[in-house]
Design a protein around this motif. Sequence first.
Motif, PDB file in Angstrom:
ATOM      1  N   VAL A 194       0.863  -1.188   0.000  1.00 55.43           N
ATOM      2  CA  VAL A 194       0.000   0.000   0.000  1.00 55.43           C
ATOM      3  C   VAL A 194       0.892   1.227   0.000  1.00 55.43           C
ATOM      4  CG1 VAL A 194      -1.721   1.306   1.269  1.00 55.43           C
ATOM      5  CG2 VAL A 194      -1.876  -1.182   1.183  1.00 55.43           C
ATOM      6  N   ILE A 195       0.732   2.063  -1.001  1.00 50.69           N
ATOM      7  CA  ILE A 195       1.582   3.242  -1.159  1.00 50.69           C
ATOM      8  C   ILE A 195       1.014   4.403  -0.358  1.00 50.69           C
ATOM      9  CG2 ILE A 195       2.504   4.913  -2.818  1.00 50.69           C
ATOM     10  CD1 ILE A 195       2.387   2.685  -4.908  1.00 50.69           C
ATOM     11  N   GLY A 196       1.872   5.057   0.421  1.00 48.02           N
ATOM     12  CA  GLY A 196       1.449   6.224   1.188  1.00 48.02           C
ATOM     13  C   GLY A 196       0.585   5.827   2.366  1.00 48.02           C
ATOM     14  N   LYS A 197      -0.473   6.615   2.606  1.00 48.19           N
ATOM     15  CA  LYS A 197      -1.333   6.409   3.764  1.00 48.19           C
ATOM     16  C   LYS A 197      -2.697   5.866   3.370  1.00 48.19           C
ATOM     17  CE  LYS A 197       1.738   8.153   6.595  1.00 48.19           C
ATOM     18  NZ  LYS A 197       2.378   7.383   7.673  1.00 48.19           N
TER      19      LYS A 197
ATOM     20  N   ASP B 247      -5.779  11.772  -3.326  1.00 46.47           N
ATOM     21  CA  ASP B 247      -5.093  12.748  -2.486  1.00 46.47           C
ATOM     22  C   ASP B 247      -5.794  14.103  -2.565  1.00 46.47           C
ATOM     23  OD1 ASP B 247      -4.327  12.500  -5.167  1.00 46.47           O
ATOM     24  OD2 ASP B 247      -2.580  13.752  -4.879  1.00 46.47           O
ATOM     25  N   VAL B 248      -5.337  15.033  -1.745  1.00 43.74           N
ATOM     26  CA  VAL B 248      -5.969  16.348  -1.699  1.00 43.74           C
ATOM     27  C   VAL B 248      -4.901  17.428  -1.864  1.00 43.74           C
ATOM     28  CG1 VAL B 248      -5.819  16.508   0.817  1.00 43.74           C
ATOM     29  CG2 VAL B 248      -7.563  17.818  -0.386  1.00 43.74           C
ATOM     30  N   ASP B 249      -5.247  18.478  -2.576  1.00 42.84           N
ATOM     31  CA  ASP B 249      -4.339  19.606  -2.789  1.00 42.84           C
ATOM     32  C   ASP B 249      -4.647  20.661  -1.723  1.00 42.84           C
ATOM     33  OD1 ASP B 249      -2.835  21.732  -3.616  1.00 42.84           O
ATOM     34  OD2 ASP B 249      -3.613  21.788  -5.660  1.00 42.84           O
TER      35      ASP B 249
ATOM     36  N   MET C  21      -2.914  17.391  10.003  1.00 43.37           N
ATOM     37  CA  MET C  21      -2.995  15.938   9.871  1.00 43.37           C
ATOM     38  C   MET C  21      -3.297  15.513   8.440  1.00 43.37           C
ATOM     39  SD  MET C  21      -4.803  14.731  13.456  1.00 43.37           S
ATOM     40  CE  MET C  21      -4.725  12.981  13.040  1.00 43.37           C
ATOM     41  N   ILE C  22      -4.084  16.312   7.733  1.00 43.20           N
ATOM     42  CA  ILE C  22      -4.344  16.022   6.317  1.00 43.20           C
ATOM     43  C   ILE C  22      -3.088  16.271   5.494  1.00 43.20           C
ATOM     44  CG2 ILE C  22      -5.604  16.783   4.263  1.00 43.20           C
ATOM     45  CD1 ILE C  22      -7.260  15.043   6.136  1.00 43.20           C
ATOM     46  N   GLN C  23      -2.413  17.376   5.745  1.00 42.72           N
ATOM     47  CA  GLN C  23      -1.200  17.694   4.989  1.00 42.72           C
ATOM     48  C   GLN C  23      -0.118  16.644   5.197  1.00 42.72           C
ATOM     49  OE1 GLN C  23      -0.760  21.780   6.559  1.00 42.72           O
ATOM     50  NE2 GLN C  23      -0.832  22.471   4.430  1.00 42.72           N
ATOM     51  N   GLU C  24      -0.031  16.127   6.407  1.00 44.66           N
ATOM     52  CA  GLU C  24       1.002  15.136   6.716  1.00 44.66           C
ATOM     53  C   GLU C  24       0.752  13.803   6.015  1.00 44.66           C
ATOM     54  OE1 GLU C  24       2.690  12.628  10.563  1.00 44.66           O
ATOM     55  OE2 GLU C  24       1.247  14.245  10.856  1.00 44.66           O
ATOM     56  N   ARG C  25      -0.517  13.402   5.900  1.00 44.46           N
ATOM     57  CA  ARG C  25      -0.819  12.052   5.438  1.00 44.46           C
ATOM     58  C   ARG C  25      -1.397  11.971   4.033  1.00 44.46           C
ATOM     59  NH1 ARG C  25      -4.669   9.609   9.748  1.00 44.46           N
ATOM     60  NH2 ARG C  25      -5.614  11.670   9.573  1.00 44.46           N
ATOM     61  N   PHE C  26      -2.110  13.025   3.611  1.00 43.00           N
ATOM     62  CA  PHE C  26      -2.852  12.914   2.358  1.00 43.00           C
ATOM     63  C   PHE C  26      -2.591  14.050   1.377  1.00 43.00           C
ATOM     64  CE2 PHE C  26      -5.572  11.006   5.744  1.00 43.00           C
ATOM     65  CZ  PHE C  26      -5.337   9.683   5.388  1.00 43.00           C
ATOM     66  N   GLU C  27      -1.587  14.846   1.649  1.00 39.47           N
ATOM     67  CA  GLU C  27      -1.230  15.919   0.725  1.00 39.47           C
ATOM     68  C   GLU C  27      -0.798  15.335  -0.617  1.00 39.47           C
ATOM     69  OE1 GLU C  27      -0.410  18.950  -1.466  1.00 39.47           O
ATOM     70  OE2 GLU C  27      -1.218  19.340   0.536  1.00 39.47           O
ATOM     71  N   ARG C  28      -1.246  15.942  -1.697  1.00 36.36           N
ATOM     72  CA  ARG C  28      -0.975  15.446  -3.043  1.00 36.36           C
ATOM     73  C   ARG C  28       0.512  15.227  -3.299  1.00 36.36           C
ATOM     74  NH1 ARG C  28      -4.110  18.317  -7.737  1.00 36.36           N
ATOM     75  NH2 ARG C  28      -5.675  16.961  -6.788  1.00 36.36           N
TER      76      ARG C  28
END
Length: 242
Positions: free
Chosen positions: A23-26, A31-33, A216-223
């Motif tokens: 599984v790549i990333g989180k 992802d979200v910008d 927390m979003i930027q750390e885990r799901f930032e594009r």
Amino acid sequence: TNSYGLEKFILTSKYTTPKKINVIGKRSSNDVDSTHFDPKKYASTELSGLRDSYGITENDFVYVFVGRLVKDKGINELVAAFDSLSKKHKDIKLLLVGMYEKELDPLDDSTNHIIESNPAIITTGTQPDVRPFYAMSDLLTFPSYREGFPNVVMEAGSMGLPGLVSDINGCNEIITEGENGCIVPPKSASELESRMEELLLDPGKLKRLAQNARPMIQERFERHFVWGELLREYKTLLKIDQ
């Protein structure tokens, strides 16, 4: 399904071994910008004008839902919970941002009646840009029955909005209880109302959750993080092949 659910399905079905899957990333498939979903883009005067246009006062606490207005998204429970809450507390509003799908997954007649008769419930229809609605709200309420990996919860978090979500795959991977939001059992209007009221009455806790939401979003799901993880995976595979 989300990437975690897909990984589990593949391994349970014995299509491959754990060594051959990653599984790549989180675990985010979308992802979200955070430069696009950024609360700093909206001045307080602009948001005040938008609130005024929907009859929302400066003192109102605003719950927001973004998505299709259907049974599967937990709208029956959300509307019931808010309707009960609005009988006990003044100065609260519920924003329902999205379109009805009356043919595919219609709401209960009782839910439609409450939406039409409770002046504190505001429907906006489909919006070309949902960011201002996140920015003018205090809490995302997203009690869906099932999701893959919900963009709405990531978007709201990126806008600095805590999430009150149901305990389902995807939602419970984005929201961590007591850190950037709260988690309730799906299909429980009473549990939903209880947590909605808790965060209404505890501004200190709500503020702490809000302060954690965007980081927390930027750390885990930032594009750019997801792109970096993809690049890392490609480089690893190329090295192995060589």
